[in-house]
Design an enzyme around this catalytic site. Structure first.
Site, mmCIF file in Angstrom:
data_model
loop_
_atom_site.group_PDB
_atom_site.id
_atom_site.type_symbol
_atom_site.label_atom_id
_atom_site.label_comp_id
_atom_site.label_asym_id
_atom_site.label_seq_id
_atom_site.Cartn_x
_atom_site.Cartn_y
_atom_site.Cartn_z
ATOM 1 C CG HIS A 260 21.768 77.083 85.445
ATOM 2 N ND1 HIS A 260 22.121 76.005 85.058
ATOM 3 C CD2 HIS A 260 22.272 77.890 84.800
ATOM 4 C CE1 HIS A 260 22.961 76.196 84.090
ATOM 5 N NE2 HIS A 260 23.033 77.263 83.752
ATOM 6 C CG ASP A 317 21.791 85.639 82.057
ATOM 7 O OD1 ASP A 317 22.937 85.590 81.321
ATOM 8 O OD2 ASP A 317 21.247 84.525 81.793
#
Ligand code: ACO
Length: 380
Positions: A260, A317
């Site tokens: 991320h 996700d």
């Protein structure tokens, strides 16, 4: 000079916001000052929308009125269904959603009214219709009858109902609702940033939401969910996970659902999605998808974090993979489902941008040639 360019705008602070706070090193996320874990455990998605759009939690009376307004807007007109029927069958649900939003713009009585009140009215209409559009498109594609929304169900339960035609049990409904809540808002992620850029030109909300949908679609953003899902399908058994990941890493592949830009530790939403996946696994008495996912997580942490010192942890996700497997949601809907939650944040950021607007227009560092001699076309 090139050092001045922040590739991917990393570390650039481009707006102020009261909507969400992220501490990427500590793995903290807050919506309007409330910790995401409390929000996910105790709030409903409608309550989260209210919080983001009005900047405070609603009273019981306010929430009742707000929920009623949203639920009444769930229905889509037969003309929208006709548009979805006209869409090519091979397109992604995200393309269908973007097409439907463009169409809905012309039907909206507030289209070019950019006041906060009008934008909340438009936000309500869009957020309420998003799940109906996605479920209708999916059913049209399957050659099945479109199912009208049920107004007495929560957002999560209603979406599953419109997909399947049967009312989901509580565990499944809660899982879907948690999904919408966890994806509702996340500061200046790529799709929210694009939404704000469109708003900053004083364009309208429908156009801004189309920008958001288009940006969310990419595999480095919302599209990563579909890739996680496909990875679980390829692995199929927990005992095959280690070799699969080792091979992918050796080939220099990125493991989808990990890493991320902001979080350099566990994304708190990944932890909550993992809990949701476990609750579904226990309820379904089938641990397979949960076990594959946890095994993948262990191997990635061992190989990238422990051996190489890279802060690559599961992101929001990753655990949607097993969650969608247990909910019998096909991979082609995974990104569109992200949009069903994120519309809350897009609208909230649009409201913030309109309220204190300045055109967003950064510069580029020119690195091409200068003073070239123009050669007429016939001489080239
Ligand atoms: N698997 C393996 N290695 C990774 C991964 C991954 N998933 N993510 C990052 N890395 C490595 C890169 O190879 C790079 O290594 P290097 O320095 O040796 O070259 C380093 O970590 C930094 O990676 P970048 O891609 O430069 O990081 P950036 O901040 O630009 O990208 C992103 C973040 C796009 C999320 C990236 O981690 C990625 O591609 N992940 C997979 C896709 C994904 O899951 N996207 C969803 C993100 S969450 C969301 O949008 C909702």
């Amino acid at each position: 000079m090139a050092d001045e360019v922040k590739r991917g705008l990393e570390g650039v602070v481009a707006a102020t916001t009261k909507l969400s706070f992220i501490d990427g090193a500590a793995g903290i996320l807050e919506y309007c000052g409330y910790n995401i874990t409390d929000i996910a455990r105790f709030a409903t998605f409608e309550e989260v929308m209210y919080l983001l759009w009005y900047g405070r939690l609603p009273t019981q009376k306010e929430l009742r009125a707000f929920s009623q307004k949203i639920r009444r807007e769930r229905t889509i007109d037969s003309s929208v269904i006709r548009i979805l029927q006209t869409c090519a069958k091979h397109i992604d649900a995200m393309d269908a959603l973007r097409t439907a939003v463009s169409y809905l713009a012309q039907c909206d009585p507030d289209l070019s009214n950019n006041s906060a009140e009008a934008n909340i009215r438009k936000g309500i209409r869009l957020a309420a219709k998003f799940p109906t559009i996605v479920a209708a498109f999916y059913r049209v594609k399957q050659g099945k009858k479109v199912i009208a929304p049920m107004l007495n169900l929560s957002s999560g339960a209603n979406f599953l109902y419109m997909l399947r035609g049967t009312i989901p049990n509580e565990v499944e409904a809660n899982a879907m609702e948690t999904d919408f809540i966890l994806t509702a808002e996340h500061e200046l992620n790529a799709s929210t940033f694009t939404t704000r850029v469109t708003v900053s030109t004083l364009s309208d909300l429908h156009s801004a939401i189309c920008s958001g949908i288009s940006t969310l679609k990419g595999p480095l953003h919302g599209g990563a969910r579909a890739e996680v899902y496909k990875m679980l399908d390829k692995i199929q058994k927990p005992e095959r996970a280690e070799a699969f990941i080792q091979r992918a890493l050796k080939q220099g592949q990125k493991i989808m659902g990990f890493g991320h830009r902001v979080y350099k530790t566990y994304d708190p939403r990944a932890i909550l999605f993992k809990e949701t996946a476990l609750a579904l696994a226990n309820f379904k008495k089938d641990k397979k998808w949960y076990m594959i996912a946890t095994k993948v997580e262990d191997v990635v942490i061992k190989e990238l974090v422990e051996k190489l010192g890279k802060p690559i942890y599961p992101n929001v996700d990753f655990y949607t993979g097993p969650v969608y497997k247990y909910l019998d949601i096909p991979s082609e809907l995974t990104t569109a489902i992200f949009a069903l939650g994120r519309i809350a944040g897009w609208v909230a950021h649009a409201l913030e941008q309109y309220a204190d607007n300045r055109l967003i227009r950064p510069n580029a560092l020119y690195i091409g040639p200068h003073n070239l001699k123009y050669v007429p076309l016939e001489q080239r």
